[in-house]
Design a protein around this motif. Sequence first.
Motif, mmCIF file in Angstrom:
data_model
loop_
_atom_site.group_PDB
_atom_site.id
_atom_site.type_symbol
_atom_site.label_atom_id
_atom_site.label_comp_id
_atom_site.label_asym_id
_atom_site.label_seq_id
_atom_site.Cartn_x
_atom_site.Cartn_y
_atom_site.Cartn_z
ATOM 1 N N GLN A 25 0.815 -1.210 0.000
ATOM 2 C CA GLN A 25 0.000 0.000 0.000
ATOM 3 C C GLN A 25 0.845 1.255 0.000
ATOM 4 N N TRP B 292 2.034 1.397 -3.629
ATOM 5 C CA TRP B 292 0.997 1.137 -4.621
ATOM 6 C C TRP B 292 1.452 0.041 -5.571
ATOM 7 N N VAL C 31 -4.809 -6.635 1.100
ATOM 8 C CA VAL C 31 -4.829 -5.284 0.529
ATOM 9 C C VAL C 31 -6.228 -4.963 0.009
ATOM 10 N N GLN D 18 -8.278 -4.149 3.004
ATOM 11 C CA GLN D 18 -7.919 -2.908 3.705
ATOM 12 C C GLN D 18 -8.239 -1.667 2.886
ATOM 13 N N THR D 19 -8.088 -1.760 1.545
ATOM 14 C CA THR D 19 -8.332 -0.572 0.732
ATOM 15 C C THR D 19 -9.770 -0.522 0.244
ATOM 16 N N ASP E 22 -10.724 0.862 -3.290
ATOM 17 C CA ASP E 22 -10.802 2.251 -3.744
ATOM 18 C C ASP E 22 -9.534 2.702 -4.466
ATOM 19 N N ASN E 23 -9.636 3.901 -5.065
ATOM 20 C CA ASN E 23 -8.488 4.492 -5.750
ATOM 21 C C ASN E 23 -7.875 3.554 -6.782
ATOM 22 N N TRP F 219 -7.629 0.408 -6.712
ATOM 23 C CA TRP F 219 -6.980 -0.796 -6.194
ATOM 24 C C TRP F 219 -7.580 -2.080 -6.763
#
Lengths: 427, 304, 278
Positions: A344, A347, A359, A362-363, A366-367, A369
Motif C-alpha cells: 500500500q 501502490w 490489501v 484494507q483498501t 478504492d483508488n 486498487w
Amino acid sequence: MRTRTSASVAAVAGVLALPLALTGCSAFGVGDDSGDGGTVTLTFQSLAYQDTTIAATQDIVDAWNEANPDVQVELVQGSWDNVHDQLVTQFQGGTAPDVIHDESADIMGFAEQGYLADLSPYLGDDTKAAVSEDIWGTVTASDGSVVAAPTLLQSYVVFANTDAFADAGVALPTGESLAWDDFQGLAAQLAADGGFGLGWGLQQPTAAVMNLALGFDGTFFDGDQITVGDDELAVPERIHAMAYDDASLDPVSLTQSGSDVLPGFFDGTYPMYVAGNYIAQQITESAPEGFNWAVLPPLAGTAGATQAANPQTMSVAAESEHVEEAAAFIDFFMQADHQAALAQGDWLIPSSTAARDLVAEQTAGDNGWDAILASGEGLSAAPFQSAVNYPQWKDQYATPALQQYLADEITVDELRTQLTDGWNDLG
Amino acid sequence: MTALAAPAPPRARRRSAEGRDAWLLVLPALLPVMLFSVYPLVYGVALGFTDAQAGLNAETHFNGLDNYAALAGNELFWNSFKIGLVWAFSVTALQFLASLGLALLLNLDLRLRWLARTLALIPWAMPPVIIAIMWQLMLNPNYGPVNRTLETLGLPSSVNWLGESAIALPVVIVVGVWAGMPQTTITLLAGLQSVPAELNEAAAIDGASTWRRFWHVTLPALRPIVTAITTLDLIWNFNSFALVFVLTAGGPGGTTMLPSLFAYNEAFRYGNFGYAAAMGNVMVVLIGAFLFLYLRAQMRRRHQ
Amino acid sequence: MTKRSPATRPLQYLALAAYMAFLGFPLVFLLTTAFKTDREIRSPDPAFLPQSLNLDNFTAAIERADLFRAAGNSLLTAATTTAIVTAVALPAAYALVRFRTRLRAAATGWILLSQVFPFILIIIPLFLLLKNIGLVNTLLGLVLVYAVWALPFALWMLQGYVAAIPVELEEASAVDGAGRFKTLRKIVLPLLAPGLVATSLFTFINSWNEFFFALVLIQDPDMQTLPLALARFVGAEGQVQLGPLAAAALLACLPSLVFFMLIQKRLTAGLLSGAVKG
C-alpha cells in the motif's frame, strides 16, 4: 590564500602526519564496529522510496529485532537509481549487504555470476506456498536454485481521466479485461475532436514492449534463439499505428518519461495515460483538486491479459556468513500483513496471494486498487528473463531500435532486422 | 632553466642544489598519493589484456590482444567513439570561447563584479546528477520553461529537445557547455590576473588598441593556462559520464552514447571487465596520441 | 584600460547580463520549484512563481535526508581533501616547472593517463585497495580517493600558472639580493594566488559534488555525503520527488556559493607594482 612559502615545509610535514592523525579521528568514521559476542548482525539494504514504505520497512525491522535479540538486523537505505552499480562493486569487493532488496530483472545476472545464495533449503513453507509457481519462475536461476523471494509486483495499466471521458461522451469500459482493439478504438474516439486520446511515456520502451508482448504470445526467445514475428511486434505496431495512423497517441509523449507525461494527463490533454500501476501514488498526491480518475481493466491481447512479471526481490548474498538467519528474516518479511503494508505504501501488488487479499480488504478496492490487483493476476514469468545476453541486447539494440521505430524513423521491417541481427551479433 | 642561467654559473649551481632540496620536500608527500593512483591505474590497464568477468571466484586469464581484435570489429564501439569525439571537441571549443569572453568581462572593473563572479559559479555548485534532472525539466517539450519562453516570444515552441535524434546531441552539448563553464572561466580569470599589468600598460603606452593588446600581449601571456585548461577540458569532456547518463542514457536511438557510457555498460551491466578495460586503453592511446601532438605544438609555440 | 569609446561600457554590461541569464536561469528555476507544492509542480499550466512561500519542501529535505549531517560530512571531506591537495601540489608544481628533470615528462604522462582512463573503470580496483587497508565505509577513504584524483589536476593547472609567471621577475629579485624563499614569498606567491584559489576551489567543489565513489564506499547512513542524501529523492523509472529535491539541491549549493563569494576577491592578483622595472 595566505600560505607563505616559508611555511611550506611545515605544511608538507603536516600533510605527512595527517593520515596518521586522521586514523585516530572518529569524525572520519575510522574504527571497528564488530558486534558483541554471540549476536549475529545482518545488514539489510532496502530501496524503499515512498515515505510510507520507508516507515513500514522500519516497523518490520523493529518488530524482528525485538523478537530476535540474537539476530539483529541493521537497516541501510539504498536507492533504486544506483543499486545495480553499487552491488556490482560491492560483490566484487565482498562487502555486499547480507539481505539485498532489488528486482528480478536486475538480480538474475548476479545469480548467474554466483553472487546470490540458493534460498530453497531455508525458506519456510508458508513463504513458498504464498506465491504462485509462475512468479517463483522469475527468481529461479538456470541451475534451479531459488535466489530470492519475490515481494511486490507492478503491471502496466491504463489510467483514465473520467471527466474527460464524460466530456467526450465516451463510456468507461468495464469487464474483466480491455482488449487492445477496444483500447485503440477508445483512443480514437477520445481523439475525435482533434486532440489526443492517450499519452504514454515510453522513453525507455523495451521493458514495456517485452512485458506486454506476452499478451500476444510474443515470447521473443526460445532458449538462446530469438524469434521476432508478428506476435512479438504486435505491441510496438499497435502503438505506432495509434501515433502515426490514428493520431490518437501523442508521439511526443513516446519520447518522454512517465512522470513527464503526467501533467498532460491532469489537464485533459491525454484522457488516457499508460504507466506502471505505482503511478497511482503520484496521481493521488499531485493531481489537481477535484481530479477524477480510474484504472481501466487490464489490457488483453490475443493471449489474454497476460504480462511479464518483474517482481521486487529479497535475496541473500552468497558470501554472507549467516544465510540461514537472513532467510529467516526474509520469511518474516514475507508475512502477509507485512507485505500488505509495503504494497500500500508503494501502490504495488503483493506477490503473495494472502497479502493481496489483505490489501483488497484494507483498501476496499478504492483508488483503482480493485483494477490494480486484478491486473496482478495475469503476471507470469517470460522467456526473455532467462536469456543470458538480454541486458546487453536491450541496451545496445532493442532500446535504440524501438526508440527509432516509435519516432517513425525506421520501418517495422527494419525494426525486425535490427532486433534479430543484434541478438545474433551478440552470439 | 639551467640553460638560461649559463652566464652566471655559480647561481646555476646553487639552483640545482636547491632543486634537489625541492624534490626532497615534494617527493615524500607526493609518493604515497601517487602510489594510490598508480596501483588502480596499472591494474585497470592490465585488466584490458585479460578476459576478466564478473562472478564469484571467476578465473581471469591473460588473453593478449584478443580484446582488441574483438574491439576492432565492434561497430557500436567505434560509433560511440565518434560521438565522443564530436561531443568532446564541440563542448571544449564552445566552452573555451564562452568562458574566455566571460573571464574578460569579469576581469574588468565593472559594478557588481563580485556578484557576477559568484553567479558565474552556479553550474559548479550542483552535482551533475542534479544538473541533468534540472535540465530535463527545463527542456520538457510541453511544460518546460524553455519552450514556454519561446512561446511567449512567438518562436517555435514545440521542439522536443532531448527526444529527437537529430537534435539531441547538439542540445546535450549545450548543457555540457553550461555545466563546464565555471571551471574554465575561473581558470582563465585567474590566469588573466596573473598576466602582469605592466605588460598591458607598456603596450597601452605604445598606443596599441584594445584588440591588438589582447591578441599580442594578453593571449600569449595566457597561453600556458589556455593549453592546460583546454587539454584537461578535452579529456574530461571525452570521459564525461554522469551528466549524459542521467540526461539521455545514450538515447534517443543511441545518438548520445558517449564512449564512457558504452564502457560503463560493458563493465557494470554485462560484467565484462576485461573487455571494458580494453576500451579504456584504446581511449587512452587515441586521446593520448592527440594530446601529445597538441601539447608538443603548444610547447613549440611557447618557446618561439 | 585607457582609451575607450563611450559605447563600450554599456555593451559590456549587456554582454555580462546575457551571460548571467544563461548561467543563472536554471538556479532561478530551482529556486521557484523549491517553494512549490507537489501539485503546483505537476500542474499542467505551471506558473513561474510559486503561489506562496511554502517551506514544506525545505523541512522535508532537511528531515528526511538528514541534510545537515550530510553537509557536515561533505564539508569535512572536501576541506581535508583541498588542504592535502594544495599542500602537496603547490611545491611539486613549482619544482616541476622551474627544475626541468626527466621526472617532469613522467609526471605529465602519469597526469594525463590518470585523467584519460575512464574513472568508472578504476573504481573497482580502487575499492579493492581501500577494502584491503580497511578504509571501506570511512570518510578517510573518500578523502584519500578524492585527493589522489584531484592531485593530477591541481599539479597540471598549477604548472600552467607557474609557467605563466615570467622567470625574469624571479631573476630580477634574485639579482636584488633576495634569497630564494623570500623571492617565492614576495614575488611568486602573490602572482600565484589567483591560480591557487582557482585550483583549490576546483578541488573542493569536485569533492563536494562527487557521487559515485561515495555511493559504493559509504554504507553507514551517518556517514553519507550530500550527493548521496540528494539521491534519496530520485526513485526508480524516472520518479523524482521534485520539490524536496529542488529544496535540498538549493541548500546544498548555497555553501559553495557563499564560500565563493567570500574568496572571489582573492582571484585578484596581489601587489605587483615595482616587481619589474623596464
